[in-house]
Every structure is written in C-alpha cells, then in structure tokens.
Write an enzyme that holds these catalytic residues in place. Structure first.
Site, PDB file in Angstrom:
ATOM      1  CG  HIS A   1      37.163  39.741  38.695  1.00  0.00           C
ATOM      2  ND1 HIS A   1      37.734  38.980  39.617  1.00  0.00           N
ATOM      3  CD2 HIS A   1      37.915  39.060  37.546  1.00  0.00           C
ATOM      4  CE1 HIS A   1      38.372  37.999  39.153  1.00  0.00           C
ATOM      5  NE2 HIS A   1      38.521  38.229  37.999  1.00  0.00           N
TER       6      HIS A   1
ATOM      7  N   GLY B   1      43.994  35.749  33.815  1.00  0.00           N
ATOM      8  CA  GLY B   1      44.758  36.501  35.220  1.00  0.00           C
ATOM      9  C   GLY B   1      46.145  35.831  35.568  1.00  0.00           C
ATOM     10  N   GLY B   2      46.331  34.862  36.006  1.00  0.00           N
ATOM     11  CA  GLY B   2      47.863  34.409  36.073  1.00  0.00           C
ATOM     12  C   GLY B   2      48.685  34.294  35.133  1.00  0.00           C
TER      13      GLY B   2
ATOM     14  CG  ASN C   1      42.299  41.110  36.248  1.00  0.00           C
ATOM     15  OD1 ASN C   1      42.785  41.937  36.723  1.00  0.00           O
ATOM     16  ND2 ASN C   1      41.334  40.401  36.743  1.00  0.00           N
ATOM     17  CD1 TRP C   2      48.408  41.937  33.885  1.00  0.00           C
ATOM     18  CD2 TRP C   2      49.554  43.820  34.152  1.00  0.00           C
ATOM     19  NE1 TRP C   2      49.241  42.162  32.804  1.00  0.00           N
ATOM     20  CE2 TRP C   2      49.903  43.303  32.897  1.00  0.00           C
ATOM     21  CE3 TRP C   2      50.154  45.001  34.678  1.00  0.00           C
ATOM     22  CZ2 TRP C   2      50.605  43.995  31.975  1.00  0.00           C
ATOM     23  CZ3 TRP C   2      51.013  45.759  33.886  1.00  0.00           C
ATOM     24  CH2 TRP C   2      51.457  45.226  32.414  1.00  0.00           C
TER      25      TRP C   2
ATOM     26  N   GLY D   1      41.776  31.057  39.079  1.00  0.00           N
ATOM     27  CA  GLY D   1      43.167  30.762  39.905  1.00  0.00           C
ATOM     28  C   GLY D   1      43.357  29.313  40.229  1.00  0.00           C
TER      29      GLY D   1
HETATM   30  P1  PGA Z   1      43.027  33.189  36.334  1.00  0.00           P
HETATM   31  O1  PGA Z   1      42.107  34.562  36.629  1.00  0.00           O
HETATM   32  O2  PGA Z   1      43.377  33.096  34.794  1.00  0.00           O
HETATM   33  O3  PGA Z   1      44.281  33.281  37.031  1.00  0.00           O
HETATM   34  O4  PGA Z   1      42.065  31.952  36.637  1.00  0.00           O
HETATM   35  C1  PGA Z   1      41.125  34.750  35.473  1.00  0.00           C
HETATM   36  C2  PGA Z   1      40.737  36.002  36.113  1.00  0.00           C
HETATM   37  O5  PGA Z   1      40.366  36.231  37.251  1.00  0.00           O
HETATM   38  O6  PGA Z   1      40.085  36.993  35.489  1.00  0.00           O
END
Ligand code: PGA
Length: 251
Positions: free
Chosen positions: A95, A234-235, A9-10, A173
């Site tokens: 999300h 995400g990250g 997920n960018w 995050g």
């Molecule tokens: P993260 O985000 O890997 O940066 O914790 C995950 C997400 O929100 O799908």
C-alpha cells in the site's frame, strides 16, 4: 469471467467493539449481494475477532500487511502463516502508505508477496504513482517498475491468487478520484503488461482494482470501465451503509 472484488481497507481505525459493530451491520446489508466478492481488512488486533464474526457469511478477511519470514526473532512482525491462522484469506501488500511512511520498496513488496502466496493467501498488490510522478509524465514507468518489481520471480502458476490494486497516491484520502478514463488507461496498461510478462490468458483473468476516494456515487462509473474489476476502499469502508452502497454498485 472476472468476479468483481470490493475490499475495505480499515487502516488504523476501529477498536474491537467498533470493528465488530461495523462487520455485524455489514453482514446484514450485503447478505443478498451476489456475484461480488467482499473483503474487509481490519487492523491486526481485530483480525481474529472479525474473522469469527463473518464465519459462514460471504465476507472474507484481509490483513493490511505481513512479513516475509514464517517465524523467528523478528519482533513486532506478523507472518502470512499467522494471518491464515487468525482467519485471513487475503493480505494487502505494498500500500502506498507503507511505501511512503514505512520504507516499503519493490524488493520488500516482492518478498512479502512471495511469502503470502506460499502461505496460500490472496495478495492485493498495490501500485500507484504520486502527483509529481503523474505531472512529470512518468506514471506508466512507475507503474511498470512497481508491477515488475512486485512480481519478480513469480511464476504464472503462483500468480493466480493475485489481485492488483491501482491506487494513484494523489487520489487516496483526498476526495479527488481519478476520472474513469484516467483509471481505465492505467488499468489497461497493467493488463497489457501482465500479458507481456505472463500470457494473454493470465492477463485477462487477473483482477485489477481501483483505489482512491471510491464512494457509492462514483463506483458505478468506475466499474463500467472494461479493465476495472473492483475497488480498494479506504474512508468509505469505515461506515456500513457507504461500504454496502459500493458493494451493491450493480443493484
Ligand atoms: P480512500 O483510501 O478510499 O480513503 O481514498 C483508499 C486506500 O488507501 O486504499
């Protein structure tokens, strides 16, 4: 029987050039990876460009959200039909950032999910509790209402192209991943819930992804859990080498 799925997920990152650069690097890094589905979710404006770039490769493209109407006077919205047209096969719905900052509710999640399924998209339906919900002992209650609410009125036939993503809000995050046991416990709960709502067969064939600070060094332990079928990242999906490291958890 459940093919692992790793989705990146960018979020609100990457210009067109940066998105192309990332996906072109990824194409090389994941080309020999077998038996794992790989999905990337760029911002709306990069979907068509990224979709063209991955044509003929196993990488699939997801949107990060959609609207439930097909077309009309809905300024600023994008429909599942247009996402398909731009090359998407998947869409992330519900999300926690949408629930938190954009007033997404179980009801809007449900409408979007139905519309996306009707358009033939695979839905990555996100659920997850906040830290205060976990600390007050209401994790299962919250997850149950999000799963039931998101899937309300969806028949077992329509459920097929659905993937559930369990993402504890406190782990997104933050660098604070749920422990493998914490994640497995909720995944098992969701699977049991699906078997009550639908059938054992459907529950055992539905993929449940974990999301929240997934990194190359914690993916193996998470994937070793019986009810964890992949990850929403995400990250760590913003850099080709770390995302490829996650996709290649088995290698
Ligand atoms: P993260 O985000 O890997 O940066 O914790 C995950 C997400 O929100 O799908």
């Amino acid at each position: 029987m459940r093919i692992p799925l790793i989705a990146g997920n960018w979020k609100l990152f990457k210009t067109l050039d940066e998105a192309l650069d990332l996906v072109n690097q990824l194409k090389v890094l994941v080309k020999d990876i077998k038996k794992v589905e790989v999905v990337v979710a760029p911002v709306f404006t990069a979907i068509a460009t990224v979709s063209k770039a991955v044509k003929g490769t196993p990488i699939q493209v997801s949107a990060q959200d959609c609207y439930w109407e097909e077309e009309g006077a809905f300024t600023g919205e994008v429909s599942p039909k247009l996402l398909k047209d731009a090359g998407c096969t998947h869409v992330i719905i519900g999300h926690s950032e949408r629930r938190q900052y954009f007033a997404e509710t179980n009801d809007t999640v449900n409408k979007k999910t139905k519309a996306a399924l009707a358009a033939g998209l695979t839905v990555l339906l996100c659920v997850g509790e906040t830290l205060s919900e976990r600390e007050s002992g209401s994790t299962f209650e919250v997850i149950e209402s999000q799963v039931r609410g998101g899937l309300s009125g969806i028949s077992s036939d329509d459920l097929k192209p659905i993937v559930i993503a369990y993402e504890p809000v406190w782990a997104i995050g933050t660098g604070k991943t749920a422990t493998e046991q914490q994640a497995q416990e909720v995944h098992a709960f969701i699977r049991k819930l699906l078997s009550e709502m639908y059938s054992k067969k459907i529950a055992s064939s539905t993929r449940i992804l974990y999301g929240g600070s997934v990194k190359p060094d914690n993916i193996k332990g998470l994937m070793a859990q019986v009810d964890i079928d992949g990850a929403l990242v995400g990250g760590a999906s913003l850099k080709a080498d770390s995302f490829a490291g996650i996709v290649g958890f088995n290698n």
